[in-house]
Design an enzyme around this catalytic site. Structure first.
Site, mmCIF file in Angstrom:
data_model
loop_
_atom_site.group_PDB
_atom_site.id
_atom_site.type_symbol
_atom_site.label_atom_id
_atom_site.label_comp_id
_atom_site.label_asym_id
_atom_site.label_seq_id
_atom_site.Cartn_x
_atom_site.Cartn_y
_atom_site.Cartn_z
ATOM 1 N N PHE A 124 31.437 -7.173 54.790
ATOM 2 C CA PHE A 124 31.482 -6.880 53.352
ATOM 3 C C PHE A 124 31.630 -5.370 53.130
ATOM 4 O O PHE A 124 32.479 -4.923 52.353
ATOM 5 C CB PHE A 124 30.192 -7.403 52.715
ATOM 6 C CG PHE A 124 30.048 -7.153 51.226
ATOM 7 C CD1 PHE A 124 31.135 -7.265 50.363
ATOM 8 C CD2 PHE A 124 28.803 -6.837 50.685
ATOM 9 C CE1 PHE A 124 30.985 -7.056 48.984
ATOM 10 C CE2 PHE A 124 28.643 -6.636 49.318
ATOM 11 C CZ PHE A 124 29.736 -6.743 48.472
ATOM 12 N N LYS A 129 39.056 -1.163 50.938
ATOM 13 C CA LYS A 129 39.761 -1.430 49.669
ATOM 14 C C LYS A 129 39.498 -0.346 48.615
ATOM 15 O O LYS A 129 40.421 0.107 47.952
ATOM 16 C CB LYS A 129 39.349 -2.802 49.124
ATOM 17 C CG LYS A 129 40.056 -3.173 47.815
ATOM 18 C CD LYS A 129 39.749 -4.610 47.396
ATOM 19 C CE LYS A 129 40.374 -4.934 46.042
ATOM 20 N NZ LYS A 129 39.975 -6.249 45.552
ATOM 21 N N HIS A 130 38.231 0.050 48.464
ATOM 22 C CA HIS A 130 37.874 0.966 47.365
ATOM 23 C C HIS A 130 37.504 2.370 47.856
ATOM 24 O O HIS A 130 37.944 3.368 47.291
ATOM 25 C CB HIS A 130 36.700 0.398 46.562
ATOM 26 C CG HIS A 130 36.949 -0.967 46.019
ATOM 27 N ND1 HIS A 130 37.762 -1.197 44.938
ATOM 28 C CD2 HIS A 130 36.506 -2.187 46.417
ATOM 29 C CE1 HIS A 130 37.802 -2.503 44.681
ATOM 30 N NE2 HIS A 130 37.051 -3.119 45.566
ATOM 31 N N HIS A 137 27.688 -4.554 44.326
ATOM 32 C CA HIS A 137 28.959 -5.153 44.780
ATOM 33 C C HIS A 137 29.856 -4.023 45.273
ATOM 34 O O HIS A 137 30.393 -4.078 46.360
ATOM 35 C CB HIS A 137 29.618 -5.944 43.641
ATOM 36 C CG HIS A 137 30.906 -6.609 44.024
ATOM 37 N ND1 HIS A 137 31.521 -7.563 43.277
ATOM 38 C CD2 HIS A 137 31.724 -6.433 45.100
ATOM 39 C CE1 HIS A 137 32.644 -7.961 43.861
ATOM 40 N NE2 HIS A 137 32.796 -7.273 44.962
ATOM 41 N N HIS A 196 35.045 -4.177 53.971
ATOM 42 C CA HIS A 196 36.001 -4.530 52.914
ATOM 43 C C HIS A 196 35.911 -3.538 51.753
ATOM 44 O O HIS A 196 36.932 -3.047 51.256
ATOM 45 C CB HIS A 196 35.713 -5.959 52.424
ATOM 46 C CG HIS A 196 36.421 -6.314 51.165
ATOM 47 N ND1 HIS A 196 37.742 -6.693 51.132
ATOM 48 C CD2 HIS A 196 36.003 -6.300 49.860
ATOM 49 C CE1 HIS A 196 38.103 -6.916 49.873
ATOM 50 N NE2 HIS A 196 37.073 -6.681 49.090
ATOM 51 N N GLU A 197 34.675 -3.242 51.322
ATOM 52 C CA GLU A 197 34.503 -2.329 50.184
ATOM 53 C C GLU A 197 35.009 -0.925 50.526
ATOM 54 O O GLU A 197 35.623 -0.253 49.696
ATOM 55 C CB GLU A 197 33.032 -2.293 49.738
ATOM 56 C CG GLU A 197 32.557 -3.593 49.101
ATOM 57 C CD GLU A 197 33.343 -3.969 47.832
ATOM 58 O OE1 GLU A 197 33.493 -3.125 46.940
ATOM 59 O OE2 GLU A 197 33.813 -5.126 47.755
#
Ligand code: U2P
Length: 230
Positions: free
Chosen positions: A115, A122-123, A65, A118-119
């Site tokens: 995806f 964001k991170h 994830h 996004h990862e």
């Protein structure tokens, strides 16, 4: 003369102190990473359901994830660099590995770039003191290779067969095999059964070594959880 000398020494000490503080502020901008893997069967059998990626049904295996910078108090930084853009060309060499090990099951069906973007945004951007975009995804793939969570569970007789297993025995099996206590998150299927959803392991700030978690995420699981087929 002597006073002038001491004043110079004092100023030099201040400069040295400030440079150490600045260095720490840029290097230690988080305390550890959560490396989080999801069970696809538990993502898909909820009310919301899922969409297989354009490459087809992912393998019956845990998928990455994310690799999430975190603080010891349980909070976490996010979206750290407004100037950073996700550049898919930087991970073109990793695309097939990412599709295998870091697949997306979100709808609508896609290749995965949304995806991964996004990862990263964001991170990943909160770990830019350690990783550039390519290194971030490469680090995630390498971490996944270190432990085969599904095999570890199967070796302990815990299989994705729709049966229920004690949460404690899942945690113990992973601790026994990896040496580290995992965090476990559950979700509920469309019949409201509590099921094994995500496994958290902790990684040091270099992003390479597993460590004991400074803090485990609070498990929202029943004491016995289903391990759905996929
Ligand atoms: O748990 C729900 C979502 O919150 C984000 N999360 C949770 C815990 C944590 O330590 N860090 C964190 O980011 C995740 O959001 P996502 O990366 O999926 O946007 C997680 O899915």
């Amino acid at each position: 003369m002597k006073r002038h000398f001491y004043s110079i020494i004092f100023k030099l000490l201040i400069i040295q102190y400030l440079s150490v503080v600045c260095l720490c502020a840029t290097v230690d901008d988080f305390d550890f990473f959560y490396f989080v893997q999801s069970w696809p069967g538990s993502y898909c059998d909820t009310k919301r359901s899922c969409c297989y990626p354009k490459t087809g049904k992912p393998a019956s295996d845990f998928g990455i994830h994310g690799l999430w910078p975190n603080y010891k108090d349980g909070s976490y930084p996010s979206n750290c660099d407004p100037d950073s853009v996700f550049d898919r060309s930087q991970i073109s060499d990793l695309k097939s590995e990412l599709q295998k090990s870091w697949p997306t099951l979100a709808c609508p069906s896609s290749e995965g770039f949304k995806f991964w973007s996004h990862e990263w945004i964001k991170h990943g951007t909160c770990s830019e003191s350690v990783f550039d975009q390519h290194e971030y995804f490469e680090a995630g793939l390498k971490l996944k290779e270190k432990f085969n969570l599904l095999q570890i569970l199967k070796n302990a007789g815990i299989k994705p067969d729709d049966e229920f297993y004690e949460l404690e025995s899942i945690s113990d099996a992973i601790k026994e095999a990896t040496g580290f206590t995992p965090g476990i998150q559950c979700n509920v299927d469309s019949s409201r059964n509590s099921q094994l959803f995500e496994i958290y392991l902790c990684v040091d700030t270099s992003g390479t070594e597993f460590i004991e978690c400074p803090l485990l995420p609070k498990a929202r699981c029943d004491s016995s959880v289903q391990f759905p087929k996929f």
